[in-house]
Design a protein around this motif. Sequence first.
Motif, PDB file in Angstrom:
ATOM      1  N   TYR B 365       0.840  -1.212  -0.053  1.00 37.91           N
ATOM      2  CA  TYR B 365       0.237  -0.042  -0.001  1.00 37.91           C
ATOM      3  C   TYR B 365       0.902   1.185   0.023  1.00 37.91           C
ATOM      4  N   LYS B 367       2.529   4.400   1.084  1.00 46.60           N
ATOM      5  CA  LYS B 367       3.188   5.130   2.281  1.00 46.60           C
ATOM      6  C   LYS B 367       2.483   6.195   2.958  1.00 46.60           C
ATOM      7  N   HIS B 370      -1.953   5.556   1.989  1.00 52.99           N
ATOM      8  CA  HIS B 370      -2.394   4.227   2.635  1.00 52.99           C
ATOM      9  C   HIS B 370      -3.235   3.570   1.518  1.00 52.99           C
ATOM     10  N   THR B 396      -8.418   2.561   1.048  1.00 57.23           N
ATOM     11  CA  THR B 396      -7.025   2.154   1.724  1.00 57.23           C
ATOM     12  C   THR B 396      -7.037   1.037   2.279  1.00 57.23           C
ATOM     13  N   GLU B 398      -6.670   0.175   5.327  1.00 57.35           N
ATOM     14  CA  GLU B 398      -7.559   0.210   6.282  1.00 57.35           C
ATOM     15  C   GLU B 398      -8.942  -0.420   6.200  1.00 57.35           C
ATOM     16  N   ASN B 429       1.059  -1.320  13.490  1.00 58.60           N
ATOM     17  CA  ASN B 429       0.899   0.134  13.108  1.00 58.60           C
ATOM     18  C   ASN B 429       0.042   0.703  14.356  1.00 58.60           C
TER      19      ASN B 429
END
Lengths: 526, 447
Positions: B365, B367, B370, B396, B398, B429
């Motif tokens: 992904y 940096k 994201h 993203t 997430e 993270n």
Amino acid sequence: MKYLQNIGLALFLLGLTIFTSLIILGNYKLTPVVLDKVVKNKAIKSELFIEIVNNKIVNETFNEPFSFSAEIISAMEVANNAHKQNSEWNKIIWDKPNSFTYVFVKQAGQGIVKENKRLFWWLTFGLGILGALLYIIPNVIVKGPPGVKNNGIWFNAATNRGWIGWFVFVFLVGFYLLLYFCPNYIVNWTYLVDPISELLSGNLASQWFLYGFLYCVVMSVMALRMYIKYRHNKYQILRTSSVLFFQIVFAFLIPEILVRFEKPWYDFKNAFPLDYDFFFSWNLDQLIASGGLGLFILVWGILLTLIIVPVMVYFFGKRWYCSWVCGCGGLAETLGDPYRHLSDKSLKVWKIERWMVHGVLIAALIMTGFTLYSYFSGVATVLGIKVQTIQDIYGFLIGAIFAGVIGTGFYPIFGNRVWCRFGCPLAAYLGIVQRFKSRFRITTNGGQCISCGNCSTYCEQGIDVRAYAQKGENIVRASCVGCGICSAVCPRGVLKLENGPEKGRINSTEILLGNDINLMDLVNQK
Amino acid sequence: MEHIVIIGNGISGVTAARHIRKLSDKKITLVSAETDYFFSRTALMYVFMGHMKFEHTQPYENWFWEKNKIELKKGFVHTIETKHNILYFDNGETLKYDKLIIATGSKPNKFGWPGQDLKGVLGMYHKQDLESLETYAPNNKVCQRAVIVGGGLIGIELAEMLHSRHIPVTFLVREASFWNGVLPQEESAIINREILSNGIDLRLSTNLKEIISDEIGQVKSVIIEETGEEIHCNMLGLTAGVSPNINFIRDSEIETGKGVKVNRFLETNISNIYAIGDCAEQHVAIGSRRPIEAVWYTGRMMGETVAQTICGNRLEYKPGHWFNSAKFMDIEYQTYGWVWAQPKEHEKRFYWEHKSGKKCIHISYDKNTHEFIGINTFGIRMRHDFFDRMLSKKQTIEYVLAHLCDANFDPEFYKLHEQEIVGKFNYENSTSIHLKKRSWKRIFKTN
Ligand SMILES: Cc1cc2nc3c(=O)[nH]c(=O)nc-3n(C[C@H](O)[C@H](O)[C@H](O)COP(=O)(O)OP(=O)(O)OC[C@H]3O[C@@H](n4cnc5c(N)ncnc54)[C@H](O)[C@@H]3O)c2cc1C
Ligand code: SF4
Ligand code: SF4
């Protein structure tokens, strides 16, 4: 390991040979006492028959079951003919000759097997089971780490319609012919399981008890094989456990225990129209006569077919029955698993399949319609056809020949679901529901299919899974029994059996995922 | 009636033919020197392993072609005469075309090793290779050891094939770890272990120097570059990649590089000639793709596209997001988007491996933003459709992780690892991504 397997194979074959040769063992001698007993039991009214038997058979010793049976049958025929001429209808023996004779043979049998039931159980069932286990269990190591290991299947004479396959075919067909049509020749086999039968139901074993027991044994042993083969696949493990459970508990133990309590023999999971004689008058009478439980069974049987089965198919697909519950499916998925790739995948056979399986469903419904009409109206003949005759024809052609002799006997030739695919009326019914009103589908994973053909090859129902997968289409087919093997053998993770929303279940996209969106829209518009 | 001739009855040629038939009633002729009917090359291994018979690799029944009026012609095209639109076959026959599609696929690479044309030295591409394999390595009596050179997808398939017949295999791989030019080191390491645990003699960082002949001109042994070691073998598999199968075109007017040069419309420099599949080379690579893409899916997509163009709807070849899959012995691999062997400048990685050492996921992904770039999965099946949407919508990481349950495509009742995966990401993270329950609505977009 190989060594161990060879010993296993030898023991298995030895057990099988002993089992087979039992047919010709032992003596048969009808004593007056036994004759009396059978006459009472069967309520035989023909004095002529009793006289002939007394003169020609009683106290004679026969050293195989064939000539003994022949004598009884000839006595029966002579007596029946005489009664017919004299119109003494109540004296005629209506039973089928071979099953009628069975009782005599079973009672008259003597000799080594009958006297050593337990020993011979070990020499046949015992050796067979032990040998099979010795052959199967080392596969944990021999076949390598968990994963799809179909290596060499098409090179092996047992699984590529080679000579071993044909041999097994002949053996199975022979077995079923004896079981269905000549139980009087296999009384020695039934002696082996008498002790178990007496333990369960209190009765001596009939040929059906023998079959039920053998069925459970074969399924258990072959289920172990499934557990080993698919130890990486939880779906297969659970499904196998489920069919095994339903076979042993529902099809075998519960009915026998019901009999022990003098209740009707009933398999609670066997739904009409697979259970084609559910509405036969003798069954209805028996159920109605056996009080609360009988009535419960009657209501349950009707609910099962009309409500439970279709509702479950709506939620889970027909697999809940065919691959998780059904006994026929259970045998096909255990004993039959080594033969699953032998099903024909051609379009032509698909057409034949649809005609046949729906034809049987219609035949079953018509027969049942006649039966019920005659039951409630009290007439024996409907539209000029004797209801009994229709039932006999159905029972013979579908119940015995198709479901048994062809259904299982042809495993090594046409694959393991011959009956389920071409003959089972319940499967046809479930299939219609699955095709038109169900949440079940096999989802195709976008554009990942490489058209390798593993899925189609191993589909026991002869569905050309690849034809859908390579177009990115989901597989929604009436005949899919949801065995999950296509998904298991796919090397690219393309197939998933799942129950999702009905909307979008059948997705005929011509262009596959992976291409640019515009192109997909363009082609899908057409 | 316009006559469309297609050289090559592989996935790209056949897809083009099928789609042209769907869109038009042009006359179509499919030419091939290899087999009468289309078969799936990817399934050749299963024939050797006894999972399938050769006819099972044919996706269409034999009547299909006649019914759809697709003429089949067996023969090897020797020359393409572009001035008069004629094909010359090596038996002297000719065939006139109005439009020509070149879909001749690939051939195995040979790097000029001494002895590379000996008997018992073979590639693993065509049906004929499978037949040679049956001659030189039918079992472990005839073939007491086989050597394979070249650690790619075909090499490992060949190793698995020979292994299924209990033939001892030595596997020479130039790289320090299997396929590490494509896969990150973690995935590559898993495959190294998988190969070794199957009892295959894997030699990493090892090059072939020379192939030694016996008296009758069959391979007897190979010599290793680094150590000079001689390894005896009865069969040698050359699986060091493939290149376009276009030697017969080199002298024609058609522009070639490594492959047949095409533009985004899959047109060559000659106006009525197109090239698709393994043999086509883009003038300019598309996105992060290579100019030549020798995979099944792209062959199919090019076939679909060129059919549109030929039927009057000139269309650019626009492959969507990259995806691929393979199987390394017992480990299934799928990939969506890009996960390069080495992370690029702006990329960050997230890696999770199951304790069995046979399953993993690797996500790449951005940096800074994201944005999800790609995923590799080993031993867990994932939904193509899901990741295609994630990539299109530029979600993203997430978001992807929170919806990972929607992505899972393993058979029912399989053990799920999403909780563990998300937990690991949160831990590494210091995030608090909450895993959402699987939703049919989202998966099937029914709302
Ligand atoms: C063993 C193996 C496994 C693979 N596995 C995968 C996989 O898992 N996933 C994946 O994405 N890809 C895989 N591939 C790659 C994939 O098979 C190819 O990308 C694909 O087959 C290419 O298709 P094509 O139509 O371009 O050419 P091909 O399939 O190569 O077809 C070309 C045809 O043209 C014929 N031909 C060539 N020249 C002439 C001529 N002059 N005259 C007449 N006929 C001619 C050839 O004989 C051949 O039949 C695999 C390849 C191999 C060999
Ligand atoms: S399509 Fe798949 S799940 Fe359905 S019967 Fe065939 S192999 Fe089994
Ligand atoms: S097994 Fe999988 S990859 Fe092969 S044809 Fe079937 S769906 Fe496609």
